[in-house]
Design a protein around this motif. Structure first.
Motif, PDB file in Angstrom:
ATOM      1  N   GLU A 299      -7.721  -5.309  12.179  1.00  0.00           N
ATOM      2  CA  GLU A 299      -9.073  -4.828  12.426  1.00  0.00           C
ATOM      3  C   GLU A 299      -9.326  -3.473  11.763  1.00  0.00           C
ATOM      4  N   CYS A 300      -8.319  -2.603  11.763  1.00  0.00           N
ATOM      5  CA  CYS A 300      -8.498  -1.277  11.172  1.00  0.00           C
ATOM      6  C   CYS A 300      -8.385  -1.306   9.646  1.00  0.00           C
ATOM      7  N   GLY A 301      -7.896  -2.426   9.074  1.00  0.00           N
ATOM      8  CA  GLY A 301      -7.820  -2.571   7.634  1.00  0.00           C
ATOM      9  C   GLY A 301      -6.568  -2.020   6.980  1.00  0.00           C
ATOM     10  N   ARG A 302      -5.667  -1.426   7.751  1.00  0.00           N
ATOM     11  CA  ARG A 302      -4.469  -0.828   7.155  1.00  0.00           C
ATOM     12  C   ARG A 302      -3.356  -1.834   6.917  1.00  0.00           C
ATOM     13  N   LEU A 303      -3.355  -2.914   7.672  1.00  0.00           N
ATOM     14  CA  LEU A 303      -2.299  -3.914   7.566  1.00  0.00           C
ATOM     15  C   LEU A 303      -2.859  -5.166   6.913  1.00  0.00           C
TER      16      LEU A 303
ATOM     17  N   ALA B  69       9.116  -7.535  13.442  1.00  0.00           N
ATOM     18  CA  ALA B  69       9.014  -6.075  13.505  1.00  0.00           C
ATOM     19  C   ALA B  69       7.904  -5.587  12.594  1.00  0.00           C
ATOM     20  N   LEU B  70       7.395  -4.418  12.923  1.00  0.00           N
ATOM     21  CA  LEU B  70       6.450  -3.712  12.075  1.00  0.00           C
ATOM     22  C   LEU B  70       7.271  -2.753  11.226  1.00  0.00           C
ATOM     23  N   SER B  71       7.085  -2.797   9.911  1.00  0.00           N
ATOM     24  CA  SER B  71       7.864  -1.923   9.022  1.00  0.00           C
ATOM     25  C   SER B  71       6.930  -1.280   7.992  1.00  0.00           C
ATOM     26  N   TYR B  72       7.491  -0.353   7.220  1.00  0.00           N
ATOM     27  CA  TYR B  72       6.726   0.368   6.201  1.00  0.00           C
ATOM     28  C   TYR B  72       7.526   0.404   4.909  1.00  0.00           C
ATOM     29  N   ASP B  73       6.819   0.310   3.777  1.00  0.00           N
ATOM     30  CA  ASP B  73       7.523   0.460   2.503  1.00  0.00           C
ATOM     31  C   ASP B  73       7.656   1.952   2.186  1.00  0.00           C
ATOM     32  N   LYS B  74       8.222   2.287   1.028  1.00  0.00           N
ATOM     33  CA  LYS B  74       8.481   3.689   0.684  1.00  0.00           C
ATOM     34  C   LYS B  74       7.200   4.502   0.509  1.00  0.00           C
ATOM     35  N   ASN B  75       6.067   3.824   0.321  1.00  0.00           N
ATOM     36  CA  ASN B  75       4.783   4.505   0.188  1.00  0.00           C
ATOM     37  C   ASN B  75       4.023   4.589   1.514  1.00  0.00           C
ATOM     38  N   GLY B  76       4.650   4.112   2.593  1.00  0.00           N
ATOM     39  CA  GLY B  76       4.017   4.165   3.902  1.00  0.00           C
ATOM     40  C   GLY B  76       3.057   3.024   4.199  1.00  0.00           C
ATOM     41  N   VAL B  77       3.074   1.977   3.372  1.00  0.00           N
ATOM     42  CA  VAL B  77       2.205   0.821   3.591  1.00  0.00           C
ATOM     43  C   VAL B  77       2.850  -0.082   4.649  1.00  0.00           C
ATOM     44  N   PRO B  78       2.118  -0.386   5.725  1.00  0.00           N
ATOM     45  CA  PRO B  78       2.697  -1.198   6.795  1.00  0.00           C
ATOM     46  C   PRO B  78       2.808  -2.668   6.419  1.00  0.00           C
ATOM     47  N   SER B  79       3.761  -3.351   7.053  1.00  0.00           N
ATOM     48  CA  SER B  79       3.964  -4.772   6.845  1.00  0.00           C
ATOM     49  C   SER B  79       4.579  -5.369   8.100  1.00  0.00           C
ATOM     50  N   LEU B  80       4.502  -6.678   8.222  1.00  0.00           N
ATOM     51  CA  LEU B  80       5.130  -7.376   9.335  1.00  0.00           C
ATOM     52  C   LEU B  80       6.322  -8.159   8.815  1.00  0.00           C
ATOM     53  N   SER B  81       7.395  -8.155   9.584  1.00  0.00           N
ATOM     54  CA  SER B  81       8.593  -8.900   9.228  1.00  0.00           C
ATOM     55  C   SER B  81       8.461 -10.330   9.750  1.00  0.00           C
ATOM     56  N   LEU B  82       8.590 -11.304   8.857  1.00  0.00           N
ATOM     57  CA  LEU B  82       8.527 -12.729   9.161  1.00  0.00           C
ATOM     58  C   LEU B  82       7.281 -13.149   9.936  1.00  0.00           C
ATOM     59  N   PRO B  83       6.073 -12.839   9.440  1.00  0.00           N
ATOM     60  CA  PRO B  83       4.867 -13.253  10.155  1.00  0.00           C
ATOM     61  C   PRO B  83       4.650 -14.765  10.070  1.00  0.00           C
ATOM     62  N   SER B  84       4.308 -15.356  11.190  1.00  0.00           N
ATOM     63  CA  SER B  84       4.093 -16.796  11.256  1.00  0.00           C
ATOM     64  C   SER B  84       2.949 -17.100  12.218  1.00  0.00           C
ATOM     65  N   ILE B  85       2.138 -18.066  11.879  1.00  0.00           N
ATOM     66  CA  ILE B  85       0.976 -18.410  12.697  1.00  0.00           C
ATOM     67  C   ILE B  85       1.421 -19.071  13.999  1.00  0.00           C
ATOM     68  N   VAL B  86       0.878 -18.579  15.090  1.00  0.00           N
ATOM     69  CA  VAL B  86       1.069 -19.202  16.396  1.00  0.00           C
ATOM     70  C   VAL B  86      -0.131 -20.085  16.689  1.00  0.00           C
ATOM     71  N   GLU B  87      -1.322 -19.546  16.428  1.00  0.00           N
ATOM     72  CA  GLU B  87      -2.538 -20.265  16.776  1.00  0.00           C
ATOM     73  C   GLU B  87      -3.693 -19.793  15.892  1.00  0.00           C
ATOM     74  N   ILE B  88      -4.514 -20.724  15.471  1.00  0.00           N
ATOM     75  CA  ILE B  88      -5.752 -20.389  14.782  1.00  0.00           C
ATOM     76  C   ILE B  88      -6.828 -20.372  15.845  1.00  0.00           C
ATOM     77  N   ARG B  89      -7.435 -19.203  16.057  1.00  0.00           N
ATOM     78  CA  ARG B  89      -8.366 -18.995  17.167  1.00  0.00           C
ATOM     79  C   ARG B  89      -9.776 -19.397  16.753  1.00  0.00           C
TER      80      ARG B  89
ATOM     81  N   CYS C 183      -3.054  -1.561  15.455  1.00  0.00           N
ATOM     82  CA  CYS C 183      -3.649  -0.487  14.630  1.00  0.00           C
ATOM     83  C   CYS C 183      -3.241   0.895  15.120  1.00  0.00           C
ATOM     84  N   THR C 184      -2.975   1.060  16.400  1.00  0.00           N
ATOM     85  CA  THR C 184      -2.546   2.356  16.907  1.00  0.00           C
ATOM     86  C   THR C 184      -1.098   2.639  16.506  1.00  0.00           C
TER      87      THR C 184
END
Length: 136
Positions: A30-34, A82-102, A133-134
């Motif tokens: 929602e915040c656009g950073r991820l 897990a939530l992780s960051y690359d060397k430039n501080g860009v956030p990413s998710l480790s092994l993201p997988s869909i649970v449900e399409i809302r 986002c927080t």
């Protein structure tokens, strides 16, 4: 696993046996950073049907009625390690997988609205201002 809600903004094209269909969904918080590419779609969600509904060994074909943009702007519930960051501080998710399409919601749901409610007996966090986002 942890989970969050993200908005679908596009898709990666399928390759190999999924050529012509959807490979993964491109989602954003929602915040656009991820921004992440999320896997875990079924064959049907990718746009494929069985050549012969009575014989699964005959393989899959692209459904002529399928639209690769049918998930655009929908909310998906995503599990990740897990939530992780690359060397430039860009956030990413480790092994993201869909649970449900809302298909039942148009907005990402805030964690504070749900913190007193159990959802499938799992800890819930979302991408709203009270969720992931927080943490970014």
């Amino acid at each position: 696993f942890k989970d969050c809600e993200l908005r679908v903004i596009g898709h990666e094209p399928g390759s190999g046996q999924f050529t012509g269909g959807i490979g993964s969904l491109i989602c954003i918080s929602e915040c656009g950073r991820l921004k992440v590419s999320v896997a875990g779609l079924t064959h049907k969600q990718r746009g494929f049907i069985r050549k012969n509904p009575n014989n699964s060994s005959e393989g899959l074909i692209l459904d002529p009625e399928h639209s690769n943009d049918k998930f655009d702007n929908l909310i998906v519930n995503v599990k990740y390690n897990a939530l992780s960051y690359d060397k430039n501080g860009v956030p990413s998710l480790s092994l993201p997988s869909i649970v449900e399409i809302r298909t039942d919601v148009l907005e990402q749901v805030g964690y504070m609205k749900l913190k007193n409610r159990r959802i499938n007996e799992r800890s819930f966090s979302s991408t709203s201002k009270y969720g992931i986002c927080t943490k970014l």
